[in-house]
Design a protein around this motif. Structure first.
Motif, PDB file in Angstrom:
ATOM      1  N   GLY A  20      -5.893  -6.411 -11.313  1.00 36.26           N
ATOM      2  CA  GLY A  20      -5.239  -5.674 -10.268  1.00 36.26           C
ATOM      3  C   GLY A  20      -4.037  -5.581 -10.013  1.00 36.26           C
ATOM      4  N   GLN A  21      -3.304  -4.548  -9.248  1.00 34.38           N
ATOM      5  CA  GLN A  21      -2.064  -4.358  -9.185  1.00 34.38           C
ATOM      6  C   GLN A  21      -1.458  -5.660  -8.409  1.00 34.38           C
ATOM      7  N   ASP A  22      -0.227  -6.031  -8.806  1.00 37.14           N
ATOM      8  CA  ASP A  22       0.605  -7.019  -8.109  1.00 37.14           C
ATOM      9  C   ASP A  22       1.512  -6.560  -6.978  1.00 37.14           C
ATOM     10  N   TYR A  23       1.141  -5.951  -5.901  1.00 34.72           N
ATOM     11  CA  TYR A  23       1.976  -5.555  -5.043  1.00 34.72           C
ATOM     12  C   TYR A  23       2.784  -6.519  -4.331  1.00 34.72           C
ATOM     13  N   THR A  24       4.025  -5.840  -3.704  1.00 30.27           N
ATOM     14  CA  THR A  24       5.047  -6.802  -2.974  1.00 30.27           C
ATOM     15  C   THR A  24       4.135  -7.090  -1.669  1.00 30.27           C
ATOM     16  N   PHE A  25       4.765  -7.971  -0.959  1.00 29.52           N
ATOM     17  CA  PHE A  25       4.092  -8.384   0.438  1.00 29.52           C
ATOM     18  C   PHE A  25       4.415  -6.941   1.108  1.00 29.52           C
ATOM     19  N   GLU A  26       5.627  -6.547   1.199  1.00 26.14           N
ATOM     20  CA  GLU A  26       6.065  -5.269   1.970  1.00 26.14           C
ATOM     21  C   GLU A  26       5.063  -4.226   1.716  1.00 26.14           C
ATOM     22  N   GLU A  27       4.684  -4.062   0.344  1.00 21.83           N
ATOM     23  CA  GLU A  27       3.897  -2.850  -0.157  1.00 21.83           C
ATOM     24  C   GLU A  27       2.352  -3.048   0.646  1.00 21.83           C
ATOM     25  N   LEU A  28       2.026  -4.380   0.478  1.00 19.55           N
ATOM     26  CA  LEU A  28       0.727  -4.676   1.205  1.00 19.55           C
ATOM     27  C   LEU A  28       0.678  -4.432   2.801  1.00 19.55           C
ATOM     28  N   TRP A  29       1.881  -4.738   3.250  1.00 20.94           N
ATOM     29  CA  TRP A  29       1.916  -4.508   4.717  1.00 20.94           C
ATOM     30  C   TRP A  29       1.937  -3.063   5.296  1.00 20.94           C
ATOM     31  N   ASN A  30       2.463  -2.269   4.131  1.00 15.58           N
ATOM     32  CA  ASN A  30       2.711  -0.910   4.541  1.00 15.58           C
ATOM     33  C   ASN A  30       1.133  -0.172   4.064  1.00 15.58           C
ATOM     34  N   LEU A  31       0.573  -0.771   2.933  1.00 12.68           N
ATOM     35  CA  LEU A  31      -1.015  -0.219   2.784  1.00 12.68           C
ATOM     36  C   LEU A  31      -1.897  -0.519   4.053  1.00 12.68           C
ATOM     37  N   GLU A  32      -1.717  -1.871   4.626  1.00 12.00           N
ATOM     38  CA  GLU A  32      -2.527  -2.170   5.745  1.00 12.00           C
ATOM     39  C   GLU A  32      -2.316  -1.264   6.855  1.00 12.00           C
ATOM     40  N   THR A  33      -0.642  -1.010   7.178  1.00 13.46           N
ATOM     41  CA  THR A  33      -0.613  -0.183   8.558  1.00 13.46           C
ATOM     42  C   THR A  33      -1.074   1.238   8.245  1.00 13.46           C
ATOM     43  N   THR A  34      -1.028   1.686   7.020  1.00 13.92           N
ATOM     44  CA  THR A  34      -1.176   2.915   6.722  1.00 13.92           C
ATOM     45  C   THR A  34      -2.694   2.987   7.182  1.00 13.92           C
ATOM     46  N   PHE A  35      -3.693   2.028   6.776  1.00 11.93           N
ATOM     47  CA  PHE A  35      -5.021   2.323   7.172  1.00 11.93           C
ATOM     48  C   PHE A  35      -5.156   2.230   8.439  1.00 11.93           C
ATOM     49  N   TRP A  36      -4.540   1.455   9.304  1.00  9.00           N
ATOM     50  CA  TRP A  36      -4.642   1.164  10.678  1.00  9.00           C
ATOM     51  C   TRP A  36      -4.233   2.582  11.442  1.00  9.00           C
ATOM     52  N   ASP A  37      -3.133   3.088  10.919  1.00 14.11           N
ATOM     53  CA  ASP A  37      -2.567   4.273  11.482  1.00 14.11           C
ATOM     54  C   ASP A  37      -3.534   5.338  11.608  1.00 14.11           C
TER      55      ASP A  37
END
Ligand SMILES: *[C@@H]1O[C@H](CO)[C@@H](O)[C@H](O)[C@H]1NC(C)=O
Ligand SMILES: *[C@@H]1O[C@H](CO)[C@@H](O)[C@H](O)[C@H]1NC(C)=O
Ligand SMILES: *[C@@H]1O[C@H](CO)[C@@H](O)[C@H](O)[C@H]1NC(C)=O
Ligand SMILES: *[C@@H]1O[C@H](CO)[C@@H](O)[C@H](O)[C@H]1NC(C)=O
Length: 293
Positions: A20-37
């Protein structure tokens, strides 16, 4: 001795190269908030209109502890976005209007989070209801959700609180409030049935049969029974009927159509091997009983 432990450790844990993709912590945080937004109203209306939300892979796998598993982007779009997108329709928790991520840890392509979502309980006097949702989410190389596992923390307490709010509103006892909730949900489901479940999709002979079945033949349901043979399960699926009567009418009918059925024991639910990919970051472990391998 050291060699023995090294051997034992190697035998017990099988660690393939990170996948799988090795995302940075910040990228994962952005993916998470994109879902909740996008989970919030009215952004969720736009997701629902897309039918197959591009936030999901086409063959996304989802599991929600109080209900059951959901396969594919279309079904998940309906359940995660469509279910909470209509403030004027009778519903248990209403529409999500704000969120706060209170716990978050992430690496690789997986994040584990706790999100407190504020719902506007539009069917219960617009009272603001905080709902705690624990999630594990896994993203693919294109940042689309390919697996998620969600747990509604303290959901039994939440249901009791809704009933209590209703009791206060009608100035009645808890059992009067439960009866009132049962009537409200059954009436709503039967009206939806009469409007959308016609021809081959018809489930009940008439409205009386529908109301009788929903109020007396099946229980309202406990907090963990939104994917079992209960009224609460049919309440969840009632919201989906308008989008695809052919698919969803059976779910609100007497058979429960594979979604509102008592097809699993407690142990079967706990031991179910559902997800295609292991949730152990960086690779699976031989001791992971949820992982098929
Ligand atoms: C949504 O995805 C399903 C399954 O892949 C497909 O059959 C359907 O045509 C898609 N619908 C739209 C509107 O894209
Ligand atoms: C969902 O996917 C699981 C695992 O692939 C499968 O066992 C199950 O039958 C599917 N359920 C439905 C309703 O398609
Ligand atoms: C809750 O929803 C109702 C009905 O749509 C609306 O009038 C009210 O302003 C909403 N409350 C909040 C805090 O958004
Ligand atoms: C609520 O119900 C109680 C008992 O039936 C009654 O005495 C009381 O007057 C009611 N209060 C209101 C505000 O209706």
């Amino acid at each position: 001795m050291r060699l023995f432990w090294a051997f034992l450790t190697a035998a017990l844990s099988w660690a393939p190269p990170a996948w799988g993709q090795d995302y940075t912590f910040e990228e994962l945080w952005n993916l998470e908030t994109t879902f909740w937004d996008n989970f919030l109203y009215p952004a969720n209306v736009q997701q629902m209109l897309a039918i197959n939300s591009t936030l999901f892979t086409p063959d996304v796998q989802g599991r929600v502890d109080i209900t059951r598993v959901f396969n594919g982007s279309e079904l998940n779009t309906e359940y995660l976005f469509g279910l909470f997108s209509d403030p004027s329709h009778v519903s248990l928790v209403g529409i999500p209007i704000a969120y706060s991520i209170t716990q978050f840890s992430a690496n690789g392509n997986i994040a584990s989070a706790t999100t407190v979502v504020t719902f506007n309980a539009t069917s219960f006097g617009n009272f603001l209801l905080p709902v705690t949702i624990d999630t594990w989410i896994m993203w693919d190389d294109e940042g689309r959700i390919e697996q998620y596992d969600a747990t509604f923390r303290w959901f039994g307490f939440l249901l009791d609180t809704l009933v209590q709010a209703l009791a206060t509103a009608i100035n009645g006892t808890t059992s009067e409030a439960t009866a009132s909730l049962t009537q409200l949900l059954a009436t709503t489901i039967c009206a939806t049935h009469d409007q959308y479940c016609t021809g081959d999709n018809q489930q009940y002979a008439d409205t009386t049969t529908c109301l009788d079945f929903l109020t007396t033949d099946i229980p309202l349901g406990k907090d963990y029974e939104l994917g079992r043979n209960t009224l609460l399960c049919r309440e969840v699926h009632e919201h989906m009927v308008q989008y695809d009567p052919g698919l969803h009418c059976p779910h609100i009918g007497p058979t429960g159509g594979d979604y509102c059925v008592d097809d699993q024991t407690y142990a079967e639910k706990v031991l179910q091997q559902y997800f295609r990919k292991s949730w152990i970051a960086e690779g699976s472990s031989a001791e992971d009983i949820w992982f098929v391998g």
